[in-house]
Enzyme design. Structure first.
Site, PDB file in Angstrom:
ATOM      1  N   GLN A   1      84.780  37.164  30.891  1.00  0.00           N
ATOM      2  CA  GLN A   1      83.380  37.140  29.924  1.00  0.00           C
ATOM      3  C   GLN A   1      83.445  38.413  28.951  1.00  0.00           C
ATOM      4  O   GLN A   1      82.957  38.035  27.764  1.00  0.00           O
ATOM      5  CB  GLN A   1      82.241  37.181  31.013  1.00  0.00           C
ATOM      6  CG  GLN A   1      82.061  35.890  31.729  1.00  0.00           C
ATOM      7  CD  GLN A   1      80.916  36.229  32.741  1.00  0.00           C
ATOM      8  OE1 GLN A   1      80.890  37.057  33.384  1.00  0.00           O
ATOM      9  NE2 GLN A   1      80.022  35.098  32.857  1.00  0.00           N
TER      10      GLN A   1
ATOM     11  N   TRP B   1      69.314  45.487  25.164  1.00  0.00           N
ATOM     12  CA  TRP B   1      69.747  45.053  26.480  1.00  0.00           C
ATOM     13  C   TRP B   1      69.395  43.504  26.720  1.00  0.00           C
ATOM     14  O   TRP B   1      68.439  43.094  25.892  1.00  0.00           O
ATOM     15  CB  TRP B   1      69.164  45.583  27.723  1.00  0.00           C
ATOM     16  CG  TRP B   1      67.767  45.909  27.870  1.00  0.00           C
ATOM     17  CD1 TRP B   1      66.815  46.716  27.299  1.00  0.00           C
ATOM     18  CD2 TRP B   1      66.869  44.747  28.543  1.00  0.00           C
ATOM     19  NE1 TRP B   1      65.524  46.566  27.842  1.00  0.00           N
ATOM     20  CE2 TRP B   1      65.652  45.400  28.674  1.00  0.00           C
ATOM     21  CE3 TRP B   1      67.308  43.894  29.625  1.00  0.00           C
ATOM     22  CZ2 TRP B   1      64.435  44.632  29.253  1.00  0.00           C
ATOM     23  CZ3 TRP B   1      66.017  43.053  30.177  1.00  0.00           C
ATOM     24  CH2 TRP B   1      64.974  43.847  30.274  1.00  0.00           C
TER      25      TRP B   1
ATOM     26  N   TRP C   1      73.196  46.107  35.123  1.00  0.00           N
ATOM     27  CA  TRP C   1      72.170  45.767  35.920  1.00  0.00           C
ATOM     28  C   TRP C   1      71.960  44.855  37.052  1.00  0.00           C
ATOM     29  O   TRP C   1      71.782  45.245  38.150  1.00  0.00           O
ATOM     30  CB  TRP C   1      71.028  45.424  34.714  1.00  0.00           C
ATOM     31  CG  TRP C   1      69.792  44.984  35.263  1.00  0.00           C
ATOM     32  CD1 TRP C   1      69.184  45.394  36.274  1.00  0.00           C
ATOM     33  CD2 TRP C   1      68.878  44.090  34.611  1.00  0.00           C
ATOM     34  NE1 TRP C   1      67.704  44.510  36.448  1.00  0.00           N
ATOM     35  CE2 TRP C   1      67.980  43.791  35.597  1.00  0.00           C
ATOM     36  CE3 TRP C   1      69.094  43.000  33.583  1.00  0.00           C
ATOM     37  CZ2 TRP C   1      66.690  42.787  35.245  1.00  0.00           C
ATOM     38  CZ3 TRP C   1      68.222  41.970  33.411  1.00  0.00           C
ATOM     39  CH2 TRP C   1      66.689  41.992  34.035  1.00  0.00           C
TER      40      TRP C   1
ATOM     41  N   TYR D   1      69.325  50.309  39.959  1.00  0.00           N
ATOM     42  CA  TYR D   1      69.862  49.414  39.938  1.00  0.00           C
ATOM     43  C   TYR D   1      70.838  49.239  41.199  1.00  0.00           C
ATOM     44  O   TYR D   1      71.629  50.193  41.686  1.00  0.00           O
ATOM     45  CB  TYR D   1      71.023  49.073  38.710  1.00  0.00           C
ATOM     46  CG  TYR D   1      70.663  49.074  37.378  1.00  0.00           C
ATOM     47  CD1 TYR D   1      69.415  48.800  37.035  1.00  0.00           C
ATOM     48  CD2 TYR D   1      71.385  49.055  36.452  1.00  0.00           C
ATOM     49  CE1 TYR D   1      68.851  48.668  35.850  1.00  0.00           C
ATOM     50  CE2 TYR D   1      70.889  49.314  34.937  1.00  0.00           C
ATOM     51  CZ  TYR D   1      69.611  48.941  34.759  1.00  0.00           C
ATOM     52  OH  TYR D   1      69.230  49.004  33.599  1.00  0.00           O
TER      53      TYR D   1
END
Length: 341
Positions: free
Chosen positions: A289, A204, A21, A54
């Protein structure tokens, strides 16, 4: 990685999914996006979520480019349609015209012949629901869409959509809500409806825009380069910026330690433990990450730890079901046409 059935369907998704996103086409160039996608695949993530809105299509393009050469049947591609992608009167919404054209455009940008899951990004009350569902049904019958879903629909909207989907014999299988330790507006109405209807949920923002990683400290400026300093992402983090809330988030650290995980893994594992949740969609601007958050699929939280989390955050949790997102809440550029007369 753990793989779960999405609702009552036969489709299996990775418990941790990768969403782009805020990142692809905004914060990351194509090379950085590709590095993150590779890290996701290496971690066992097979489910990728994006949307035509997006970065005005650039996110879909970047994802498609990053997945080039990956065996198509080994991944699940999910995208969405509804929010504005241009200035035209038909460049938004859930009309037949916009859904069909939007699907073809997404397929082209993603470089694929079909979508595993095509989702209505919001509900559009300016278009008859029957028109919307028939357009989805035609795409399913053409083989361009395998399954249909929704994002941020209310319980009554989901029930109405499922009734029409059943009449049209198409697999409406999923709902994609915002859901985290701090944002639980789906628990009162939407999640019970999903359980009843057999819908799986792909949550989300399980990290509450990164706040639940513990990266942000009360009384201090956000770290340089963090999402809170980004003009786009920062506007969404504002609701979580109070010193009281950030102080409470810090109190989750010993709970994460007791669970043998990081703060980010704790937040994602919490979401994955909730009823009807099949997967948690995480973002990333760096490959490491994803390597971290993907491990949340292996974290097991017992009832005692879940209760401790509630005790820390309870008074700060948003639970109002009326706050299920509407188009105007998240994308002010959306302006439905005026009613006739």
């Amino acid at each position: 990685m753990e793989y779960r059935q999405l609702g009552r369907s036969g489709l299996r998704v990775s418990a941790v999914a990768y969403g782009n996103w805020v990142t692809h086409g905004n914060q990351l160039d194509d090379d950085a996006a590709a590095a993150c996608v590779t890290a996701a695949l290496d971690a066992g993530i097979t489910t990728f979520d994006t949307a035509d809105r997006y970065a005005q299509g650039r996110a879909e393009q970047a994802l498609g480019k990053a997945l080039r050469g990956v065996r198509r049947s080994s991944i699940e591609l999910c995208t969405k349609v509804c929010l504005p992608v241009g200035p035209g009167a038909n460049d938004a919404g859930l009309s037949r015209k916009h859904i069909i054209e939007g699907c073809h455009a997404s397929l082209s940008r993603l470089g694929t012949d079909y979508l595993d899951l095509y989702q209505a990004h919001r509900y559009d009350d300016t278009v008859p629901l029957a028109e919307t569902m028939l357009a989805f049904a035609d795409l399913v019958r053409q083989g361009k869409v395998l399954y249909v879903g929704a994002s941020e629909w209310t319980a009554p909207q989901l029930r109405a959509g499922l009734r029409l989907a059943a009449e049209l014999h198409i697999p409406f299988i999923a709902n994609q809500p915002q859901y985290s330790m701090l944002w639980r507006v789906v628990e009162a109405e939407v999640s019970p409806a999903c359980a009843d209807l057999g819908l799986g949920q792909l949550a989300w923002s399980p990290l509450a825009m990164g706040v639940l990683t513990g990266r942000y400290e009360p009384g201090r400026r956000p770290p340089a380069g963090s999402r809170a300093t980004d003009g786009f992402g920062g506007s969404f983090i504002a609701r979580y910026s109070s010193d009281l809330l950030l102080s409470r988030v810090r109190q989750l650290r010993p709970i994460a330690q007791a669970a043998g995980c990081t703060m980010a893994q704790l937040a994602v594992a919490w979401v994955l433990r909730r009823p009807t949740v099949a997967g948690a969609i995480v973002g990333a601007s760096r490959p490491e990450q994803l390597a971290e958050t993907a491990k949340a699929a292996t974290v097991r939280l017992d009832d005692e730890l879940m209760a401790e989390i509630d005790a820390v955050l309870d008074e700060l949790v948003e639970r109002d079901p009326a706050k299920t997102a509407r188009p105007n809440d998240v994308m002010p550029a959306w302006r439905p046409p005026p009613a006739a007369g």
